[in-house]
Design a protein around this motif. Structure first.
Motif, PDB file in Angstrom:
ATOM      1  N   PHE A   1     -32.275   6.610  51.142  1.00 44.51           N
ATOM      2  CA  PHE A   1     -32.912   7.885  50.826  1.00 44.51           C
ATOM      3  C   PHE A   1     -33.028   8.733  52.090  1.00 44.51           C
ATOM      4  CE2 PHE A   1     -34.687  10.454  47.732  1.00 44.51           C
ATOM      5  CZ  PHE A   1     -34.982   9.763  46.575  1.00 44.51           C
ATOM      6  N   TYR A   2     -33.526   8.134  53.157  1.00 47.97           N
ATOM      7  CA  TYR A   2     -33.658   8.866  54.411  1.00 47.97           C
ATOM      8  C   TYR A   2     -32.301   9.281  54.967  1.00 47.97           C
ATOM      9  CZ  TYR A   2     -38.666   8.353  55.337  1.00 47.97           C
ATOM     10  OH  TYR A   2     -40.037   8.472  55.301  1.00 47.97           O
ATOM     11  N   LEU A   3     -31.350   8.365  54.934  1.00 46.54           N
ATOM     12  CA  LEU A   3     -30.032   8.675  55.480  1.00 46.54           C
ATOM     13  C   LEU A   3     -29.320   9.752  54.660  1.00 46.54           C
ATOM     14  CD1 LEU A   3     -28.906   5.062  56.407  1.00 46.54           C
ATOM     15  CD2 LEU A   3     -29.547   6.888  57.999  1.00 46.54           C
ATOM     16  N   ALA A   4     -29.556   9.773  53.355  1.00 44.53           N
ATOM     17  CA  ALA A   4     -28.996  10.843  52.523  1.00 44.53           C
ATOM     18  C   ALA A   4     -29.555  12.196  52.952  1.00 44.53           C
ATOM     19  CB  ALA A   4     -29.300  10.579  51.048  1.00 44.53           C
ATOM     20  N   LEU A   5     -30.840  12.226  53.260  1.00 39.26           N
ATOM     21  CA  LEU A   5     -31.443  13.471  53.760  1.00 39.26           C
ATOM     22  C   LEU A   5     -30.810  13.873  55.089  1.00 39.26           C
ATOM     23  CD1 LEU A   5     -35.188  12.735  52.943  1.00 39.26           C
ATOM     24  CD2 LEU A   5     -33.785  14.516  51.887  1.00 39.26           C
ATOM     25  N   ALA A   6     -30.531  12.879  55.938  1.00 43.61           N
ATOM     26  CA  ALA A   6     -29.921  13.171  57.233  1.00 43.61           C
ATOM     27  C   ALA A   6     -28.506  13.716  57.078  1.00 43.61           C
ATOM     28  CB  ALA A   6     -29.899  11.904  58.089  1.00 43.61           C
ATOM     29  N   VAL A   7     -27.785  13.256  56.055  1.00 39.32           N
ATOM     30  CA  VAL A   7     -26.442  13.771  55.792  1.00 39.32           C
ATOM     31  C   VAL A   7     -26.506  15.203  55.255  1.00 39.32           C
ATOM     32  CG1 VAL A   7     -24.408  13.519  54.317  1.00 39.32           C
ATOM     33  CG2 VAL A   7     -25.383  11.514  55.444  1.00 39.32           C
ATOM     34  N   LEU A   8     -27.440  15.450  54.360  1.00 41.87           N
ATOM     35  CA  LEU A   8     -27.536  16.767  53.713  1.00 41.87           C
ATOM     36  C   LEU A   8     -28.189  17.816  54.612  1.00 41.87           C
ATOM     37  CD1 LEU A   8     -28.436  15.631  50.098  1.00 41.87           C
ATOM     38  CD2 LEU A   8     -26.299  16.679  50.868  1.00 41.87           C
ATOM     39  N   VAL A   9     -28.965  17.364  55.596  1.00 39.79           N
ATOM     40  CA  VAL A   9     -29.508  18.277  56.615  1.00 39.79           C
ATOM     41  C   VAL A   9     -29.131  17.672  57.973  1.00 39.79           C
ATOM     42  CG1 VAL A   9     -31.509  19.601  57.382  1.00 39.79           C
ATOM     43  CG2 VAL A   9     -31.470  18.679  55.067  1.00 39.79           C
ATOM     44  N   PRO A  10     -27.892  17.872  58.404  1.00 37.46           N
ATOM     45  CA  PRO A  10     -27.387  17.204  59.604  1.00 37.46           C
ATOM     46  C   PRO A  10     -28.125  17.625  60.874  1.00 37.46           C
ATOM     47  CG  PRO A  10     -25.606  18.211  58.313  1.00 37.46           C
ATOM     48  CD  PRO A  10     -26.888  18.740  57.789  1.00 37.46           C
ATOM     49  N   LEU A  11     -27.993  16.801  61.894  1.00 36.90           N
ATOM     50  CA  LEU A  11     -28.676  17.056  63.163  1.00 36.90           C
ATOM     51  C   LEU A  11     -28.350  18.441  63.711  1.00 36.90           C
ATOM     52  CD1 LEU A  11     -30.474  15.846  65.403  1.00 36.90           C
ATOM     53  CD2 LEU A  11     -28.377  15.024  66.497  1.00 36.90           C
ATOM     54  N   GLY A  12     -27.087  18.863  63.600  1.00 39.19           N
ATOM     55  CA  GLY A  12     -26.697  20.170  64.111  1.00 39.19           C
ATOM     56  C   GLY A  12     -27.392  21.318  63.406  1.00 39.19           C
TER      57      GLY A  12
ATOM     58  N   ARG B   1     -30.611  20.549  61.720  1.00 38.35           N
ATOM     59  CA  ARG B   1     -32.045  20.229  61.806  1.00 38.35           C
ATOM     60  C   ARG B   1     -32.692  20.820  63.050  1.00 38.35           C
ATOM     61  NH1 ARG B   1     -30.445  14.924  60.339  1.00 38.35           N
ATOM     62  NH2 ARG B   1     -30.975  14.072  62.402  1.00 38.35           N
ATOM     63  N   VAL B   2     -32.003  20.737  64.174  1.00 36.87           N
ATOM     64  CA  VAL B   2     -32.604  21.180  65.433  1.00 36.87           C
ATOM     65  C   VAL B   2     -32.984  22.662  65.392  1.00 36.87           C
ATOM     66  CG1 VAL B   2     -32.204  21.508  67.899  1.00 36.87           C
ATOM     67  CG2 VAL B   2     -31.533  19.360  66.807  1.00 36.87           C
ATOM     68  N   PRO B   3     -32.059  23.579  65.073  1.00 36.18           N
ATOM     69  CA  PRO B   3     -32.468  24.990  65.021  1.00 36.18           C
ATOM     70  C   PRO B   3     -33.427  25.292  63.874  1.00 36.18           C
ATOM     71  CG  PRO B   3     -30.189  24.733  64.302  1.00 36.18           C
ATOM     72  CD  PRO B   3     -30.607  23.419  64.860  1.00 36.18           C
ATOM     73  N   LEU B   4     -33.232  24.641  62.728  1.00 37.71           N
ATOM     74  CA  LEU B   4     -34.132  24.882  61.603  1.00 37.71           C
ATOM     75  C   LEU B   4     -35.553  24.426  61.927  1.00 37.71           C
ATOM     76  CD1 LEU B   4     -31.967  23.875  58.515  1.00 37.71           C
ATOM     77  CD2 LEU B   4     -32.758  26.167  59.118  1.00 37.71           C
ATOM     78  N   ARG B   5     -35.662  23.320  62.641  1.00 34.51           N
ATOM     79  CA  ARG B   5     -36.979  22.794  63.010  1.00 34.51           C
ATOM     80  C   ARG B   5     -37.737  23.790  63.887  1.00 34.51           C
ATOM     81  NH1 ARG B   5     -35.680  17.413  64.805  1.00 34.51           N
ATOM     82  NH2 ARG B   5     -35.781  16.775  62.619  1.00 34.51           N
TER      83      ARG B   5
END
Length: 219
Positions: free
Chosen positions: A149-160, A162-166
């Motif tokens: 579940f967590y990894l699916a979220l990481a795929v759908l909101v990738p690190l590239g 997540r950082v600016p969105l955060r």
């Protein structure tokens, strides 16, 4: 190929994405490219989403008289109606089930008890299941489902992404609902994904899988 290596390769590939949303078909195609299956098909029948939202069926199709190797096929079955945010839930469930294709057999939800636990908890967001300790569980199979579940979220909101969105989220320049619409995932998960701890959770999950293999589980 070890299953944890496949997951790590998938996460690394999508972490380079800098635009949303991530196409679920791209996740499927990447897993085929990595050799997990030969064919992966999505199906959307009427189901009871309150009990289960998605299922995975793997089988082999004979390739013909001129080939000894069968075609490896995976059918991913997803509830056609999940109420509010149906499309967003379907995307999350689809990627979660795709990630299960890389599971080690020792960590699949094989036992009746593990399946019952999955049914009881499947529809709840991670933060409502384990609070601040998402790694706490009594079965490896249940923990494996939780990590997906967590990894699916990481795929759908990738690190590239997540950082600016955060940064925008913390500055209150983007609301949770707006980020959910950009990523096309259920809004309830946005505070979790935008939290400072989320990236560390993903690292911990990947490390846990590597440790599981190191302690004697199979490929």
């Amino acid at each position: 190929v070890y299953w944890s290596v496949l997951i790590a390769a998938l996460i690394q590939h999508f972490d380079a994405y800098t635009e949303l949303h991530v196409d679920v078909n791209n996740v499927r195609d990447k897993l085929v490219e990595l050799g997990v299956e030969d064919e992966i098909t999505f199906h959307f029948p009427k189901m009871e989403p309150g009990r289960i939202r998605g299922l995975l069926d793997r089988w082999e199709r004979p390739s013909g008289v001129y080939s000894a190797d069968p075609t490896l096929v995976a059918d991913i079955i997803i509830a056609a109606d999940m109420g509010e945010e149906t499309e967003y839930w379907q995307r999350l469930v689809a990627v979660k089930e795709l990630l299960h294709l890389a599971d080690c057999a020792d960590l699949s939800a094989e036992s009746a008890e593990a399946v019952n636990v999955l049914f009881r908890n499947f529809a709840l967001p991670p933060e409502l299941r384990y609070g601040k300790k998402p790694l706490t569980t009594n079965t490896n199979s249940y923990l494996n489902d939780e990590t997906r579940f967590y990894l699916a979220l990481a795929v759908l909101v990738p690190l590239g992404c997540r950082v600016p969105l955060r940064q925008l989220y913390k500055a209150e320049r983007l609301r949770a609902a707006e980020i959910a619409d950009l990523a096309k995932i259920p809004e309830r998960f946005i505070p979790e994904v935008m939290g400072d701890h989320f990236d560390l959770v993903i690292e911990n999950f990947l490390a846990w899988e590597e440790d599981t293999i190191a302690n004697g589980h199979g490929k």
